[in-house]
Design a protein around this motif. Structure first.
Motif, short mmCIF file in Angstrom:
data_model
loop_
_atom_site.label_atom_id
_atom_site.label_comp_id
_atom_site.label_asym_id
_atom_site.label_seq_id
_atom_site.Cartn_x
_atom_site.Cartn_y
_atom_site.Cartn_z
N MET A 162 18.36 23.68 -22.99
CA MET A 162 20.57 23.74 -22.08
C MET A 162 20.22 24.55 -21.28
SD MET A 162 21.43 21.82 -24.91
CE MET A 162 20.78 21.85 -25.16
N ALA A 163 19.40 25.31 -20.57
CA ALA A 163 19.23 25.79 -19.18
C ALA A 163 19.20 24.28 -17.76
CB ALA A 163 18.93 26.94 -19.01
N PHE A 164 17.68 23.46 -18.14
CA PHE A 164 17.08 22.88 -17.71
C PHE A 164 18.07 21.61 -17.00
CE2 PHE A 164 15.33 18.94 -17.56
CZ PHE A 164 14.39 18.32 -16.46
N VAL A 165 18.93 21.74 -18.90
CA VAL A 165 20.20 20.46 -18.78
C VAL A 165 21.09 20.98 -17.82
CG1 VAL A 165 21.47 19.27 -20.00
CG2 VAL A 165 20.14 18.90 -20.68
N THR A 166 21.34 21.87 -18.20
CA THR A 166 22.45 22.36 -16.62
C THR A 166 22.40 22.65 -15.18
OG1 THR A 166 23.23 24.18 -19.11
CG2 THR A 166 24.05 24.52 -17.11
N TYR A 167 20.82 22.43 -15.30
CA TYR A 167 20.84 23.11 -13.56
C TYR A 167 20.49 21.29 -13.10
CZ TYR A 167 16.78 22.54 -10.62
OH TYR A 167 16.16 21.82 -9.10
N ILE A 168 20.34 20.62 -13.74
CA ILE A 168 20.55 18.73 -13.26
C ILE A 168 22.15 19.29 -13.20
CG2 ILE A 168 20.28 17.12 -13.70
CD1 ILE A 168 18.08 18.82 -13.52
N LEU A 169 22.47 19.13 -13.97
CA LEU A 169 24.81 18.98 -13.79
C LEU A 169 24.61 19.49 -12.31
CD1 LEU A 169 25.40 18.83 -17.62
CD2 LEU A 169 24.80 16.47 -15.63
N LEU A 170 24.59 20.93 -12.39
CA LEU A 170 25.36 21.63 -11.38
C LEU A 170 24.17 21.72 -10.61
CD1 LEU A 170 26.38 24.07 -11.30
CD2 LEU A 170 24.53 26.36 -11.17
N ALA A 171 22.98 20.82 -9.92
CA ALA A 171 22.40 20.62 -8.88
C ALA A 171 23.47 19.58 -8.48
CB ALA A 171 21.38 20.12 -9.08
N GLY A 172 23.85 18.80 -9.42
CA GLY A 172 24.84 17.46 -9.11
C GLY A 172 26.40 17.51 -8.47
N LEU A 173 26.65 18.59 -8.92
CA LEU A 173 27.55 19.55 -8.29
C LEU A 173 27.26 20.18 -7.56
CD1 LEU A 173 30.72 20.44 -8.87
CD2 LEU A 173 30.46 22.50 -10.05
N GLN A 214 28.46 18.89 -1.31
CA GLN A 214 28.00 19.06 0.25
C GLN A 214 28.18 17.45 0.46
OE1 GLN A 214 23.75 20.67 -0.22
NE2 GLN A 214 24.97 22.46 -0.82
N SER A 215 28.81 16.66 0.12
CA SER A 215 28.30 15.70 0.45
C SER A 215 27.31 14.62 0.95
CB SER A 215 29.15 15.14 1.44
OG SER A 215 30.98 16.01 1.65
N ARG A 216 26.40 15.08 -0.56
CA ARG A 216 25.27 14.65 0.08
C ARG A 216 24.75 13.81 -1.87
NH1 ARG A 216 20.85 18.53 1.04
NH2 ARG A 216 21.70 20.15 -0.22
N PHE A 217 25.88 13.76 -2.18
CA PHE A 217 25.44 13.65 -3.73
C PHE A 217 25.15 12.05 -3.75
CE2 PHE A 217 26.51 11.82 -8.06
CZ PHE A 217 25.74 12.03 -8.76
N SER A 218 24.04 11.48 -4.83
CA SER A 218 23.25 10.13 -4.71
C SER A 218 22.66 9.94 -6.06
CB SER A 218 22.72 9.85 -3.51
OG SER A 218 21.90 10.74 -3.73
N PRO A 219 22.71 8.88 -7.46
CA PRO A 219 21.96 9.16 -8.21
C PRO A 219 21.23 9.50 -8.08
CG PRO A 219 23.84 7.48 -8.13
CD PRO A 219 23.61 7.90 -7.12
N GLU A 220 19.82 8.78 -6.97
CA GLU A 220 18.55 9.01 -6.79
C GLU A 220 18.98 10.47 -6.49
OE1 GLU A 220 20.24 6.63 -5.18
OE2 GLU A 220 19.68 4.57 -5.92
N HIS A 221 18.86 10.90 -5.89
CA HIS A 221 18.69 12.31 -5.42
C HIS A 221 18.71 13.58 -6.70
CE1 HIS A 221 19.29 15.66 -2.09
NE2 HIS A 221 18.25 15.99 -2.78
N LEU A 222 20.38 13.24 -7.50
CA LEU A 222 19.73 14.06 -8.59
C LEU A 222 18.85 12.83 -9.87
CD1 LEU A 222 21.47 15.67 -10.47
CD2 LEU A 222 23.02 13.92 -11.22
N GLY A 223 18.19 11.69 -9.62
CA GLY A 223 17.03 11.87 -10.54
C GLY A 223 15.83 12.53 -9.67
N LEU A 224 15.91 12.46 -8.58
CA LEU A 224 14.90 13.30 -8.37
C LEU A 224 14.08 14.06 -8.38
CD1 LEU A 224 11.95 12.44 -6.11
CD2 LEU A 224 13.70 13.56 -3.78
N THR A 225 15.87 15.01 -8.46
CA THR A 225 15.58 17.04 -8.29
C THR A 225 15.35 16.86 -9.88
OG1 THR A 225 17.47 17.29 -7.39
CG2 THR A 225 17.25 18.35 -8.65
#
Length: 330
Positions: free
Chosen positions: A178-189, A194-205
């Motif tokens: 659950m912490a891993f999934v929350t980390y990914i979602l929070l990274a997207g937030l 910071q106006s740097r969100f992109s699906p590729e960036h989130l997938g890379l994270t």
């Protein structure tokens, strides 16, 4: 001969009587059939479909000796309804191929399940997810502030560790997942603010964090194998302990999201110490030295090396996986 006054010729009554009394016979065939007393036909004058009426259809509508096709030959419904692929299904070779494919698929599924059970038993995996709300709340508090906790020993029931819901010191996989999934979602937030969100960036994270978890687990197992450290820890236990760092990473990201770089580094310092302290105290009782007195000191040193490696490696990964999330707020 005198003509009648009306100007019309006289009618031969005897001939008219013969015409009225004329009945169809062998010499005078009947051209049309009297259907006035027949039963009603609900098919618009045409015979009902089916092979039973095909002969009647041909007999009744065979005018002049010509042969007309039956209802089935017009493309209508016949007695035996066919559908596309029926000929293929009736082919014995095709049936044999289908049965062989089903047998092969069954053997493949059985082989995969047998090999999965060999390495990841479903009963053992259920043990790491046997948690409740009270356990999750207490374990999160222990991860954030572990300094007041005194009893770090594991509880056993007939030589088997009790489920995590009954022992706060038992490792679990529910909180790390659950912490891993929350980390990914929070990274997207954070990237979105910071106006740097992109699906590729989130997938890379996500892929980077997952890859580092596997690498960390392999390094720990290889180090313990090379140093010949005797332990009761299973690889799922090590995976659980390595996954607890994501709780600290969530706290770090929340601190950075609220107070930017200052909150990030303060949260990083606090959670690095807390997670390292928690892992050292938890693993100190799990990693056992050699029972031979002559090698006790040597085994104790190897255990300290492993504990120091875990304590140093976790804060480094927490910083490495969250450093790219610190940027200038818009």
């Amino acid at each position: 001969m005198e003509m009648p006054s009306s100007g019309r010729q006289p009618v031969n009554k005897t001939a008219g009587a013969r015409i009225r009394n004329l009945k169809p016979g062998p010499s005078n065939p009947q051209l049309f059939e009297d259907t006035s007393i027949s039963q009603p036909n609900f098919y618009g004058g045409y015979p009902p479909p089916g092979p039973a009426y095909s002969g009647q259809y041909n007999d009744e509508y065979n005018v002049g000796g010509a042969e007309y096709p039956s209802a089935g030959q017009f493309g209508g419904h016949s007695g035996s309804t066919t559908f596309p692929g029926q000929q293929l299904l009736n082919d014995p070779v095709a049936n044999m191929a289908v049965q062989y494919g089903q047998t092969l698929a069954g053997h493949g599924t059985e082989y995969v399940n047998r090999n999965i059970e060999k390495y990841v038993s479903s009963s053992k995996l259920k043990y790491y997810f046997a948690v409740d709300t009270a356990y999750v709340g207490k374990k999160l508090g222990l991860l954030i502030f572990p300094f007041a906790h005194s009893d770090w020993s594991l509880r056993y029931n007939k030589d088997e560790p009790v489920q995590p819901r009954y022992d706060i010191n038992a490792p679990d996989l529910y909180i790390p997942v659950m912490a891993f999934v929350t980390y990914i979602l929070l990274a997207g937030l954070v990237l979105g603010t910071q106006s740097r969100f992109s699906p590729e960036h989130l997938g890379l994270t996500a892929s980077t964090a997952f890859a580092w978890t596997i690498v960390e687990l392999l390094i720990l197992l290889l180090t313990m194998y090379i140093l010949n450290v005797s332990t009761d820890l299973k690889y799922l236990d090590l995976l659980a302990y390595c996954g607890y760092k994501y709780v600290g990473m969530i706290v770090i990201m929340l601190g950075g999201l609220a107070f930017q770089s200052t909150g990030y580094y303060i949260s990083l310092l606090w959670m690095a110490i807390s997670v390292a302290f928690f892992l050292v105290r938890s693993l100190r009782l799990a990693i056992l030295p050699h029972s031979d007195p002559s090698s006790f000191e040597r085994g104790n040193k190897r255990r300290l090396y492993v504990l120091l490696m875990v304590a140093i490696f976790q804060p480094l990964l927490m910083w490495w996986l969250t450093r790219h999330l610190i940027g200038t707020q818009p």
